[in-house]
Design an enzyme around this catalytic site. Structure first.
Site, PDB file in Angstrom:
ATOM      1  CG  ASP A 147      61.517 -52.224  14.257  1.00 41.37           C
ATOM      2  OD1 ASP A 147      60.498 -51.991  14.944  1.00 41.37           O
ATOM      3  OD2 ASP A 147      62.412 -51.393  14.090  1.00 41.37           O
TER       4      ASP A 147
ATOM      5  CG  ASP B 167      57.229 -49.501  14.038  1.00 39.71           C
ATOM      6  OD1 ASP B 167      57.318 -48.263  14.019  1.00 39.71           O
ATOM      7  OD2 ASP B 167      57.941 -50.239  13.351  1.00 39.71           O
TER       8      ASP B 167
ATOM      9  CG  ASP C 196      59.249 -49.421  10.098  1.00 36.53           C
ATOM     10  OD1 ASP C 196      59.246 -48.225   9.764  1.00 36.53           O
ATOM     11  OD2 ASP C 196      60.088 -49.910  10.876  1.00 36.53           O
TER      12      ASP C 196
END
Length: 828
Positions: A702, A706, A508
């Protein structure tokens, strides 16, 4: 006649048994009730007597259950940590764990207990995690079932666990000492018979030495060898075959054969081999116990770091009187005083004072970090320098350290595929060994009956299923301990194994490759003023602002030498647009282009790139500067990407941010595939599509937004942070917040799997060579004892090498986060 306070039976005349409960001396009818009541009081369960609806039932001594277990049945003592309100979850300590067969037996027995939903036994830490249905099962049912198969268990308590390990160590040392003493004394009598030539020693002298050896062997057999005979008896009662079965059979058979030969006056005796074997095997177990304690050291350190009490200030701020209270009673909104050297009992915010805070237990950061008013502090951090007043934001049981401890406890419960395979092989290995020893005995009884007995004993003794079953869990425990000490928490057991096989590493962007907060990337001057003067002016205007963009400008000014504050008058904030102020009679504005253009009177001619957020500075005399801010890359991001690319993995950037921004970050880091503007469901679909094509996907995010894709990936990593720990769905948490920790996990995974393969190869090769050699009569019983002990020791020592970590060079800012240095000096 008075009645017993515990069970209500009459107290016999002249009874002197008493227990003080809630400062009142209460009569007891017998020492049993007195012991139970005293234990209830000592363990802090006096509430039992105030809330009970009846008296304790009487029982025979054999049927007594430790009082802690019955008390654990009380509803208010059980945590609702299961999947729903009807479920409960607890961790117990189990005494007497010896090998993989013990783990298999415990899990199998409890799995058959009505109401038990999940069972996981960790042989390394001796912790048992059980989930059960409250309506169908009670904790005392679980622990009574364990007692029936020979294992004593208690509700988990770190103090009790430490005492239990210490008692086990002392008992094992005493048994080791007695075995060693017996071995040396027996050797004194056996050595002359080895050195004497045929016919040179008188028969009476030889017989006397044999009888002396017999008597000196008894302490080792009856005391030092107890763990093997007790374990074998438990295994046989439960119809399982553990490592202790062949060991006990070998010792017993050798002793019986030696006694028969001594009584008859003819035949071989093996008293020296028996004592040596017991001594060497106890040495191996002592080493294994030390290894287990070292492997659990990180968790023990965290457990002891949880403060038991805190100084509360119930009347704050009007009344600053201090009251000592249990940390477990702290609730959100309470105010506490934390003195220098004390651990913070719960997550909170500093109300008064500033101090240096040691976060090494939580993040692995070795430096104490400065924190002042308004800063958030995680529970378990240590106040290093000055007293501070803290308002609690989370109950102590929900503090960062408490959640971390629970995650670590849960992390050690599962088993990766390699460990499950080794356990299955070890269980079958013992059965095959016993059958093989019987065949060997029958063969030699036919070929040479005088050698049948010693060769069968050698086969039983030389085998080492212990090394096979220890090969994987010891290495995993050592690796986990190493990573926890580096601020890396493995939550799922398969992390190391799966990461090592991963083909795709997906990152990410925000909060993972970037710091998750804006930094000044470029400063463009638009008037005649210098860059430093513009930065000085903007930082002065933003001093009173808490906006993230303003904080980034202030932080940039802090890193430039020679910046001084200016006298600012009449500061006015315009929400969402910017701020204006007067300096030396001249009006200035800092904010969006439209907001500043209203003062300047013209639109800016120099527009910012699409991937940054521009902040303009201007006055009534004209435009002065443009500050380009963007989410800053972590300093270690490029090195981490290159590391995985060099290892042959496909690296992908998957972000919900704009495609142009995502591509810019990918180009800077050298990532070939960058997919922006991806919604959570699109990220999930992309990962699943890769998996359908055969990819093994590792996802790094994080941990907050997600959740779905982290759960779907084959192995997932989250950047840890404070209270977000409770919301993580990842398999591994990088508590340090340093991305380079991911490379360290991968290096550790490769080393761990290499050690496991070495251990399994060694254990297999040893057994393949040693067992046939013993069956062919090439090895004496004393030689096989040495071989088995050395085999176990080699496996444990090889695994302990993993505790030594090579520290990776990582640059961090004062808050412990690795961020790319500000490139203001090169801006023009």
């Amino acid at each position: 006649m008075s009645s017993c306070f515990h069970c209500n039976l009459p107290v016999p005349p002249g009874s002197h048994w008493q227990v003080t409960v809630d400062a009142v001396v209460q009569p007891m009818c017998c020492p049993g009730c007195a012991a139970v009541a005293q234990s209830i009081v000592d363990n802090g369960f006096s509430d039992y007597y105030r809330s009970r609806e009846g008296f304790a039932a009487t029982a025979t001594q054999d049927g007594l259950i430790p009082p802690e277990l019955k008390l654990y049945d009380l509803p208010y003592l059980q945590d609702d940590t299961g999947a729903d309100a009807s479920s409960a979850d607890a961790i117990f300590l189990v005494d007497g764990i010896r090998c993989a067969a013990c783990v298999w037996l415990i899990e199998r027995r409890l799995a058959r207990l009505p109401g038990v939903q999940a069972v996981n036994m960790n042989a390394t830490t001796e912790r048992l995690q059980v989930s059960w249905d409250r309506q169908r099962c009670k904790p005392s049912d679980i622990l009574t079932s364990l007692r029936e198969i020979g294992y004593i268990a208690y509700p988990y308590d770190p103090v009790r666990h430490g005492a239990q390990l210490d008692r086990a160590r002392k008992t094992l040392f005493r048994q080791l000492f007695i075995a060693g003493l017996s071995m040396m004394q027996v050797m004194m009598y056996v050595l002359p018979t080895y050195m004497a030539d045929a016919g040179s020693m008188d028969a009476d002298i030889g017989s006397l030495m044999q009888w002396a050896s017999l008597l000196l062997t008894l302490p080792a057999l009856l005391y030092s060898a107890q763990p093997f005979f007790r374990g074998a008896w438990v295994n046989l009662k439960s119809r399982t075959l553990g490592m202790d079965v062949p060991v006990a059979l070998g010792i017993g058979a050798a002793f019986i054969g030696s006694v028969v030969a001594t009584v008859r006056g003819t035949g071989e005796v093996y008293f020296d081999s028996i004592t040596m074997f017991i001594f060497l095997l106890l040495c191996s177990r002592y080493l294994e116990l030390a290894a287990r304690r070292k492997a659990a050291s990180a968790l023990n350190t965290l457990q002891h770091a949880l403060p038991a009490s805190a100084w509360a200030m119930p009347g704050y701020p009007d009344d600053r009187t201090l009251m000592l209270m249990a940390a477990s009673q702290l609730r959100e909104g309470d105010v506490i005083l934390v003195r220098p050297g004390e651990a913070i009992a719960a997550d909170g915010i500093i109300l008064e004072g500033d101090s240096a805070v040691d976060l090494s237990l939580l993040t692995g950061e070795s430096r104490a970090l400065h924190r002042d008013v308004g800063a958030r502090l995680p529970g378990g951090a240590v106040n290093a320098t000055q007293p501070i007043v803290v308002r609690v934001t989370q109950a102590a049981r929900d503090s960062t350290l408490s959640i971390l401890v629970k995650l670590i406890e849960r992390a050690g419960q599962g088993k990766p595929q390699l460990a499950l395979w080794a356990d299955r092989v070890a269980a079958w290995f013992v059965g095959a060994l016993l059958l093989f020893a019987l065949v060997v005995f029958c063969f030699w009884q036919w070929v040479d009956s005088s050698r049948a007995w010693p060769i069968a004993i050698a086969v039983l003794v030389v085998s080492c299923p212990c090394a096979l079953s220890l090969a994987t869990p010891t290495a995993l425990a050592a690796a986990t301990d190493r990573l926890v000490r580096r601020g890396i928490l493995i939550v799922r057991p398969h992390v190391l194994e799966t990461l090592h096989r991963a083909t795709h590493i997906i990152f990410d962007k925000t909060g993972t490759l970037t710091a998750g907060k804006p930094v000044l990337r470029h400063l463009e001057t638009l008037g005649g003023r210098s860059r430093d003067w513009c930065l000085q002016l903007a930082a002065t205007l933003e001093k009173s602002s808490a906006h993230p963009l303003g904080l980034a400008i202030v932080a940039a000014a802090d890193g430039v030498a020679g910046i001084v504050e200016l006298a600012v008058d009449a500061v006015r904030h315009d929400a969402g647009r910017g701020l204006e102020a007067t300096i030396d009679g001249l009006q200035y504005r800092l904010g969006s282009a439209a907001f500043v253009a209203e003062l300047v009177g013209t639109a800016p001619t120099d527009l910012a790139p699409a991937e940054v957020t521009p902040v303009y500075l201007g006055s009534s005399n004209g435009w002065l500067a443009r500050f380009d801010l963007a989410d800053g890359l972590r300093t270690d991001a490029r090195d981490v990407i290159r590391y995985f690319q060099a290892s042959g993995r496909t690296v992908i950037l998957l972000s919900g941010d704009q495609q142009t921004v995502t591509q810019t970050v990918a180009d800077e880091l050298g990532i070939a595939t960058a997919l922006g503007e991806s919604l959570p469901d699109q990220k999930l679909a992309y990962v699943q599509a890769l998996q359908r094509d055969g990819a093994i996907v590792a996802m790094v995010g994080d941990g907050i937004n997600d959740a779905a894709v982290l759960s779907a990936a084959d192995v997932s990593f989250a950047m840890g942070g404070g209270t977000a720990l409770a919301q993580l769905h990842a398999d591994c948490v990088l508590l340090s917040g340093v991305l380079a920790s991911l490379s360290e996990v991968d290096v550790t995974a490769a080393q761990t799997l290499a050690v496991i393969r070495q251990n399994l190869w060694w254990a297999t090769l040893y057994n393949v060579i040693a067992i046939p050699a013993a069956a062919l009569g090439w090895l004496n019983p004393w030689m096989t004892g040495i071989g088995m002990s050395v085999s176990s020791a080699v496996v444990v020592l090889n695994a302990l090498r993993l505790r030594r970590a090579v520290r990776l060079p990582v640059s961090t800012q004062d808050d412990g986060t690795a961020i790319r240095p500000l490139p203001v000096a090169s801006a023009g």
